[in-house]
Scaffold this active site. Structure first.
Site, short mmCIF file in Angstrom:
data_model
loop_
_atom_site.label_atom_id
_atom_site.label_comp_id
_atom_site.label_asym_id
_atom_site.label_seq_id
_atom_site.Cartn_x
_atom_site.Cartn_y
_atom_site.Cartn_z
N CYS A 186 -1.50 9.57 2.08
CA CYS A 186 -1.16 8.91 0.67
C CYS A 186 -2.21 8.99 -0.16
O CYS A 186 -2.03 9.08 -1.30
CB CYS A 186 -0.93 7.33 0.94
SG CYS A 186 -2.39 6.43 1.39
N GLU A 190 0.77 -1.25 0.20
CA GLU A 190 -0.10 -0.05 -0.09
C GLU A 190 0.92 1.04 -0.27
O GLU A 190 1.39 1.58 1.08
CB GLU A 190 -1.01 0.08 1.24
CG GLU A 190 -1.83 1.14 1.27
CD GLU A 190 -2.85 1.15 -0.08
OE1 GLU A 190 -2.83 2.16 -0.58
OE2 GLU A 190 -3.47 0.00 -0.19
#
Length: 485
Positions: A259, A225
């Site tokens: 993110c 991720e």
């Protein structure tokens, strides 16, 4: 004995202690303790109680490590986790049921083709400092539901939260199955030398490559991720005030250290000034007169440490863009939300290659095709945000761009859709997770058939000696009629 201390009172595990923990969890998995659904349910319930009982303590830890406002911690980390655990508790027993595989041909319909859901084994979950609670515990929810023991390795950059997690995990969860390991780069390097059954890593792409390389030595499956430059595309027809409010709110969460934060905005050239005015309006709504994002009643989060703060300050000094809002620096702790215009495209791959700050560079575009070309010139983003009410815009972005996810008319709200898998593509990572998909990530789908001995006469054609008659039987499936269109 501990190896050393990175910051505060966080005492790291030694390599010997790590090896002992690893061996203990391997033994636990081999004993079968984590497999029964009732065990998994009890551990999930305990995880929910751990988060709920210590809601304020988690807020305190995140405030101490990141200066993260309590409401941001509650919305994005604590309450979100409770929702995730409860959703899993409601569904995981159904997810764990064997799936019969539909069989069309009558001659093999009695084989009982079935997919069984089995835990992969002992998992390693490496989480980052920016959202350390939710990005440690959310993967753990899936690991527990799947029946996997897990080592949790939070970031050493959030020592208060890491120490709290280590303490609470040992009290609420089975200590022979779920353990927090404390350490920095050397300890993590040692951890990655061990053979895991699945590694779940959240962080930057540079370290992600190192994790994937280490996993490759053991052929260990990995979920990465990662980040990526997630653009916000503003179209002519959208409500600028709503778009600006939502984009700015997404950009200031954890001071842009997220993110899925909008990394930059692509705005029609003729509408840049209007969008900037809407951003300023939203800024004034968030911080009315007398309040301030750095020194007011509820300041934004700190940049994680002085080194990262210096990097972010350096971005401002090197950009070719013009600061039209913000740009204030508070000691070596924080920087105010900053809007920049006249940003050239090459700044996106140069100065702002790694933004991760409360900066929103605005790049003027001629049209949507120009915006798409800019997006496609960057590494594949984790998410593309598009603000538009045009019906054809969805298909245009689905067909002509790539990203982990595509979100229209808001930012970060994809995390509210527990039923929808989340994950990146290319530089933004690989593997999916969230809800059932997190369970699937830590699950091995084991196929099963039972070929009855009563079928032996029918299957004799496969044995030697080979004959023309047997050859004709073998060729029959290859002569099936192919549709004309």
């Amino acid at each position: 004995m501990a190896s050393h201390t990175e910051s505060g009172s966080l005492v790291f595990h030694t390599n010997q202690q790590i090896d002992e923990i690893y061996a203990r969890l391997k033994k636990t998995f081999q004993s079968g303790v984590t497999r029964p659904l009732e065990y998994r349910r009890q551990q999930l319930l305990q995880l929910a109680r751990m988060v709920q009982d210590n809601h304020t303590a988690f807020e305190d830890a995140l405030l101490a490590d990141l200066n993260k406002p309590r409401i941001e911690s509650t919305v994005s980390e604590v309450s979100h986790l409770i929702t995730s655990v409860l959703y899993t508790l409601e569904n995981f027993e159904q997810w764990a049921q064997p799936d019969p595989c539909e069989t069309k041909e009558a001659w093999r319909s009695g084989w009982g083709a079935t997919l069984y859901k089995e835990p992969k084994g002992v998992a390693l979950i490496i989480s980052p400092w920016n959202y350390p609670l939710v990005l440690t515990m959310n993967p753990l929810i899936g690991a527990i539901a799947a029946g996997c023991p897990a080592v949790l390795k939070p970031s050493e950059l959030v020592p208060t939260l890491t120490e709290l997690l280590a303490d609470l995990t040992s009290k609420y969860l089975d200590p022979n199955a779920y353990v927090v390991v404390k350490g920095g780069v050397p300890e993590t390097t040692h951890i990655l030398e061990l053979r895991w059954d699945h590694i779940f890593y959240t962080g930057n792409s540079r370290v992600g490559r190192l994790v994937a390389t280490a996993a490759g030595r053991h052929l260990t499956p990995v979920t990465l991720e990662l980040g990526g430059k997630s653009p916000a595309v503003i179209t002519d027809d959208c409500d600028f005030d709503v778009a600006a409010r939502r984009v700015l709110n997404g950009k200031i969460q954890n001071a842009g250290q997220l993110c899925v934060a909008p990394d930059y905005a692509l705005v029609p050239r003729a509408k840049v000034d209007a969008f900037v005015q809407s951003l300023k309006k939203a800024y004034d709504e968030f911080w009315p007169e007398g309040d301030h994002p750095l020194t007011g009643s509820v300041p934004i989060s700190n940049i994680i440490n002085p080194r990262h703060h210096a990097r972010v300050v350096d971005l401002l000094s090197r950009t070719k863009g013009k600061v039209v809002l913000g740009g204030e620096i508070h000691k070596d702790k924080s920087i105010s939300p900053t809007i920049l215009t006249d940003v050239p495209e090459d700044d996106l791959t140069g100065v702002y290659r790694e933004n991760f700050a409360p900066f929103l560079p605005i790049v003027a575009v001629d049209d949507i095709d120009h915006a798409i070309r800019i997006i496609n010139a960057q590494p594949i983003p984790l998410v593309i945000y598009v603000f538009s009410d045009q019906e054809d815009m969805k298909d245009k972005f689905l067909q002509r761009t790539r990203s982990g996810q595509l979100v229209f008319n808001d930012v970060m709200m994809q995390f509210c859709a527990h039923e929808m898998p989340f994950g990146g593509q290319g530089d933004s990572g690989y593997g999916m997770w969230f809800g059932k998909t997190t369970f699937d990530t830590f699950t091995h789908f084991r196929g099963f058939i039972n070929v009855p001995t009563a079928q032996e006469p029918f299957l004799m054609f496969r044995y030697r000696p080979y004959t023309n008659e047997k050859y004709e039987i073998a060729c029959a499936p290859g002569r099936a009629k192919i549709p004309d269109a």
